[in-house]
Design a protein around this motif. Structure first.
Motif, short mmCIF file in Angstrom:
data_model
loop_
_atom_site.label_atom_id
_atom_site.label_comp_id
_atom_site.label_asym_id
_atom_site.label_seq_id
_atom_site.Cartn_x
_atom_site.Cartn_y
_atom_site.Cartn_z
N ARG A 183 0.90 -1.16 0.00
CA ARG A 183 0.00 0.00 0.00
C ARG A 183 0.94 1.21 0.00
O ARG A 183 1.41 1.63 1.07
N PRO A 184 1.24 1.75 -1.17
CA PRO A 184 2.36 2.69 -1.29
C PRO A 184 2.37 3.83 -0.28
O PRO A 184 3.40 4.09 0.36
N HIS A 185 1.26 4.51 -0.12
CA HIS A 185 1.28 5.69 0.75
C HIS A 185 1.42 5.33 2.22
O HIS A 185 1.85 6.16 3.02
N GLU A 186 1.07 4.09 2.59
CA GLU A 186 1.26 3.66 3.97
C GLU A 186 2.61 2.97 4.16
O GLU A 186 3.40 3.33 5.05
N ASP A 187 2.91 1.99 3.30
CA ASP A 187 4.08 1.15 3.52
C ASP A 187 5.40 1.86 3.23
O ASP A 187 6.37 1.68 3.96
N ILE A 188 5.45 2.65 2.16
CA ILE A 188 6.69 3.35 1.86
C ILE A 188 7.03 4.32 2.97
O ILE A 188 8.17 4.38 3.46
N ARG A 189 6.04 5.06 3.42
CA ARG A 189 6.29 6.00 4.52
C ARG A 189 6.67 5.28 5.81
O ARG A 189 7.51 5.75 6.58
N ALA A 190 6.06 4.12 6.05
CA ALA A 190 6.36 3.37 7.27
C ALA A 190 7.81 2.88 7.26
O ALA A 190 8.52 2.99 8.27
N ILE A 191 8.26 2.35 6.12
CA ILE A 191 9.63 1.85 6.04
C ILE A 191 10.63 3.01 6.14
O ILE A 191 11.67 2.90 6.80
N VAL A 192 10.32 4.12 5.51
CA VAL A 192 11.20 5.29 5.61
C VAL A 192 11.30 5.76 7.06
O VAL A 192 12.38 6.13 7.54
N GLU A 193 10.20 5.73 7.78
CA GLU A 193 10.22 6.14 9.18
C GLU A 193 11.03 5.15 10.02
O GLU A 193 11.77 5.56 10.93
N LEU A 194 10.90 3.85 9.74
CA LEU A 194 11.73 2.87 10.44
C LEU A 194 13.20 3.11 10.16
O LEU A 194 14.05 2.96 11.05
N TYR A 195 13.51 3.50 8.93
CA TYR A 195 14.89 3.84 8.58
C TYR A 195 15.38 5.04 9.39
O TYR A 195 16.49 5.02 9.94
#
Length: 234
Positions: A183-195
């Motif tokens: 789910r691009p707008h959720e998952d990409i932002r989530a992984i970036v925040e984990l980074y």
């Protein structure tokens, strides 16, 4: 490209690392976080330690998997997989039965509280190569009640020969996933925040940054197992 396909990320995230997220990272990590239901302490194997598989290894660490087996034909990838959370390793290749190797690491025990038919093996397998024969063999390495997640993308006409009894008699399952159910707008932002929090390492996935005219060099290094991911910088 439509406007809705664009996902904004904080400006402090280097694009040489962020560029890996929308495809390889969300595919591998999403297979673990979105499609699977890995419980703390469960066992898992990741077949294929490229960018997708290494992202799956990191996600398994986040989910608290007990032991994670990294499997690849190139042993040079094991150090990076260990850094990301893998605990055991199997070097695949000619003459190696990966399922037998996994069951050797996780043998059937008469003392286990669930399961029958002497299965042995791991609870989860993430097949990241897209090779049908590898997927067929991987099913044999699942413990009773285990699940195989087909992550790697073969040709559109590829088929696999599965012995149905291996599913029925041991309550095993197979799931497919397209880009990790992203789910691009959720998952990409989530992984970036984990980074940004230091919980997901994107930088180490970038083995080398190349000039934009070195496209064929990146492909050669990737196909020969010299890098996890190469990035072209414009």
């Amino acid at each position: 490209v439509k406007e809705i396909q664009c996902v904004t990320i904080p400006k402090d995230v280097p694009l040489t690392s962020a560029c890996l997220v929308p495809c390889g990272v969300v595919t591998g990590a999403g297979a673990v976080l979105n499609r699977a239901n890995v419980l703390p302490g469960q066992t898992a194997a990741v077949i294929g330690l490229g960018g997708v598989g290494l992202a799956a290894v990191q996600a398994l660490r986040l989910k608290g998997a007990g032991r994670v087996v990294g499997i690849d034909t190139v042993p040079g990838k094991f150090d990076l997989a260990r850094q990301f959370g893998a605990t055991d390793f199997v070097q695949a290749g000619k003459g190696v039965d990966v399922a037998d190797e996994i069951r050797t690491l996780f043998p059937y025990s008469e003392d286990q509280k669930v399961g029958t038919f002497g299965a042995g093996g791991v609870d989860w397998i993430f097949e990241c190569t897209g090779v049908p024969a590898v997927l067929e063999n991987a099913l044999e390495a699942l413990d009773w009640g285990g699940t195989l997640i087909a992550v790697g993308q073969p040709s559109q006409t590829a088929t696999a020969n599965i012995r149905i009894a291996n599913l029925l008699q041991c309550d095993r399952g197979i799931l497919g996933t397209r880009a990790g159910g992203v789910r691009p707008h959720e998952d990409i932002r989530a992984i970036v925040e984990l980074y940004r929090q230091g919980k997901f390492d994107l930088d180490a996935l970038v083995s080398k940054v190349y000039p934009s005219n070195a496209f064929t060099d990146v492909l050669d290094d990737m196909h020969n197992g010299r890098i996890a991911r190469g990035v072209l910088a414009f």
